[in-house]
Enzyme design. Structure first.
Site, mmCIF file in Angstrom:
data_model
loop_
_atom_site.group_PDB
_atom_site.id
_atom_site.type_symbol
_atom_site.label_atom_id
_atom_site.label_comp_id
_atom_site.label_asym_id
_atom_site.label_seq_id
_atom_site.Cartn_x
_atom_site.Cartn_y
_atom_site.Cartn_z
ATOM 1 N N GLU A 262 0.834 -1.199 0.000
ATOM 2 C CA GLU A 262 0.000 0.000 0.000
ATOM 3 C C GLU A 262 0.876 1.260 0.000
ATOM 4 O O GLU A 262 0.613 2.215 -0.729
ATOM 5 C CB GLU A 262 -0.900 0.005 1.234
ATOM 6 C CG GLU A 262 -1.757 1.249 1.377
ATOM 7 C CD GLU A 262 -2.263 1.434 2.797
ATOM 8 O OE1 GLU A 262 -2.616 2.577 3.144
ATOM 9 O OE2 GLU A 262 -2.301 0.449 3.558
ATOM 10 N N ASP B 208 0.822 3.844 -3.096
ATOM 11 C CA ASP B 208 0.475 5.243 -2.856
ATOM 12 C C ASP B 208 1.451 6.170 -3.574
ATOM 13 O O ASP B 208 1.054 7.173 -4.177
ATOM 14 C CB ASP B 208 0.478 5.519 -1.351
ATOM 15 C CG ASP B 208 0.208 6.980 -1.028
ATOM 16 O OD1 ASP B 208 -0.926 7.431 -1.203
ATOM 17 O OD2 ASP B 208 1.154 7.679 -0.601
ATOM 18 N N ASP C 131 -7.259 1.146 0.607
ATOM 19 C CA ASP C 131 -5.909 0.663 0.931
ATOM 20 C C ASP C 131 -5.525 -0.524 0.045
ATOM 21 O O ASP C 131 -4.385 -0.610 -0.437
ATOM 22 C CB ASP C 131 -5.825 0.245 2.401
ATOM 23 C CG ASP C 131 -5.875 1.431 3.361
ATOM 24 O OD1 ASP C 131 -5.767 2.575 2.888
ATOM 25 O OD2 ASP C 131 -6.027 1.205 4.575
ATOM 26 N N GLU D 204 -4.620 0.606 -3.472
ATOM 27 C CA GLU D 204 -3.248 1.112 -3.529
ATOM 28 C C GLU D 204 -2.246 -0.040 -3.457
ATOM 29 O O GLU D 204 -1.214 -0.011 -4.145
ATOM 30 C CB GLU D 204 -3.004 2.100 -2.392
ATOM 31 C CG GLU D 204 -3.712 3.427 -2.576
ATOM 32 C CD GLU D 204 -3.382 4.432 -1.496
ATOM 33 O OE1 GLU D 204 -3.348 5.633 -1.799
ATOM 34 O OE2 GLU D 204 -3.155 4.008 -0.331
#
Length: 232
Positions: A49, A53, A122, A125
């Site tokens: 994640e 991101d 989440d 990502e």
């Protein structure tokens, strides 16, 4: 060991086949599931994640910079924020039925974790991070452009949804816009607020969020989309 063939349907949905199936399995492993596996290595998708991101941030920044040459820094920042916010990513996760493939603890699953915006965003990502590791930046960028950078005009409305809706309502026949808190649930550290957006006393959309303000913003955004659809 996680049976990686369970994710075949997800690969078909996202249009990408992983060389390393374990990377995809890890992207779908929520911390609650990892913590439930006693005596085994407790790996989860949080590191992926983190990586996803970063890949998402640079891809979206590059996109808005190139596609909106007339925007100043402030407008670019607002647009990017609308495209990478939790709610938008959760919508994209639902589009590919990501919740169906998540590995959750029994408790998290029983309390609606597969539909929770925070978990879905989440995981989305983490999936981006997994694609980046498995196939490189070009494949990750293609995935983002295909599954996130569509309906950008609508998604761009999210950041200023309450202001935009107020202006739309004031231009209509009934200028009465209100947000009504209908439910507040959960412990103090993890509350969920449910808010209805009403125009002229009629409910148009419902928003749920970790804060009352966040729930209002989601309700406003959904109302905007509904009004736009009716006007087409």
């Amino acid at each position: 060991m996680i049976r990686t063939e369970r994710f075949k349907g997800l690969e078909e949905k996202i249009g990408y086949t992983f060389t390393n199936k374990r990377t995809l399995a890890l992207a779908m492993t929520h911390s609650s599931y990892a913590n439930e596996q006693r005596g085994r290595r407790k790996a989860n998708n949080e590191r992926l994640e983190f990586l996803g991101d970063a890949v998402l941030e640079v891809t979206i920044s590059d996109y808005v910079f190139r596609e909106y040459p007339g925007y100043n820094e402030g407008r670019l920042t607002k647009l990017r924020s609308s495209l990478v916010c939790e709610y938008t990513l959760a919508i994209c996760a639902r589009d590919v039925e990501l919740g169906k493939y998540l590995l959750l603890s029994r408790g998290e699953d029983a309390t609606g974790g597969r539909e929770r915006d925070s978990i879905l965003s989440d995981a989305f990502e983490a999936l981006i991070g997994a694609i980046y590791l498995d196939g490189g930046m070009d494949r990750a960028r293609t995935f983002i452009h295909t599954h996130l950078l569509k309906d950008v005009e609508d998604k761009s409305l999210f950041y200023d949804a309450k202001t935009i809706l107020q202006e739309m309502v004031q231009a209509g026949p009934d200028p009465r816009l209100e947000y009504v808190l209908t439910r507040e649930a959960g412990p103090d550290h993890n509350k969920e607020f449910t808010v209805e957006a009403k125009i002229g006393g009629k409910t148009y959309a419902i928003g749920k969020g970790k804060t009352k303000k966040g729930a209002e913003q989601i309700a406003a955004y959904q109302t905007i989309l509904l009004l736009k659809k009716r006007r087409r």
